[in-house]
Write an enzyme that holds these catalytic residues in place. Sequence first.
Site, mmCIF file in Angstrom:
data_model
loop_
_atom_site.group_PDB
_atom_site.id
_atom_site.type_symbol
_atom_site.label_atom_id
_atom_site.label_comp_id
_atom_site.label_asym_id
_atom_site.label_seq_id
_atom_site.Cartn_x
_atom_site.Cartn_y
_atom_site.Cartn_z
ATOM 1 N N SER A 138 0.947 -1.143 -0.099
ATOM 2 C CA SER A 138 0.014 -0.007 -0.060
ATOM 3 C C SER A 138 0.764 0.983 -0.180
ATOM 4 C CB SER A 138 -0.864 -0.044 1.223
ATOM 5 O OG SER A 138 -1.587 1.251 1.358
ATOM 6 N N TYR A 151 -1.919 -1.132 10.323
ATOM 7 C CA TYR A 151 -2.067 -1.640 8.999
ATOM 8 C C TYR A 151 -1.030 -0.891 8.080
ATOM 9 C CZ TYR A 151 -3.776 -1.075 4.421
ATOM 10 O OH TYR A 151 -3.817 -0.989 2.790
#
Length: 265
Positions: A138, A151
């Site tokens: 990401s 995350y």
Amino acid sequence: MQTALITGASAGIGAAFARELAAGQTNLVMVARSEEKLLKLSSTLETEFGIQTTVIVQDLTQPDAPSQIYETVKQQGLEIDLLINNAGIGDYGAFSQRSPQRQSAIVKLNVMALVEITALFLPTMQARGSGGIINVSSLAGFQPIPYLATYSASKAFVLRFSEALWAENQSTGVKVMALCPGPTTTDFFAEAEMDRNSALMESQSYETPEAVVKKGLEALAAGRSHLVTGGLRNQAIVNASRLAPRELLVKGLEKQFRPPAKDNL
């Protein structure tokens, strides 16, 4: 025909990978928790493109899930040419006020399952001298993101892990890449409860899963170690830590991602 294994294949980027590969006449092994969604997608792709699909229903946060997937593939005599570790989850809010179980699940799915699945399928690819692995990281993997602490840390791991394997496999015939999308039009934000912060969501620039997938497959074919999608804005975010002190950068990110005052986190 080649065969690709996709985790988190029932929706979002995973489903877009399935459709794109099916259109290119690649057989699929699709893994996710939702049997209903997988079977529906499987039927659609087989009918539309004439490929063969295998559906494996697994919760990848469970310790034995990677080995069960590997054994199922082995028992069916399938050879995986392309592994796409796409499954992942997030959680939005102050770390101390979020569920410990959710934080643990993020690490189990985004990190541990990805590592174990890669460890199971990579040796066979190396032995035959061909194959590809895309690990979905990401844009968040390049910076520590307050209120997405676990995350963003998990995606940083995926990025570093993938780049290391890319270097290790330069002479094996196996291509390894980290795909690092920016904000994408998937259910991720709702599932992570980020949609509670409408101002944050409206400030983002979104790509479609289809665009991310096309760019990712092209980058893997070109032998890239990683790919950041989303244009110049995302490239600036990736390189921000080179231009500003890290403490200043993280403080700025804290203000950007801070939940609304009325939000109970």
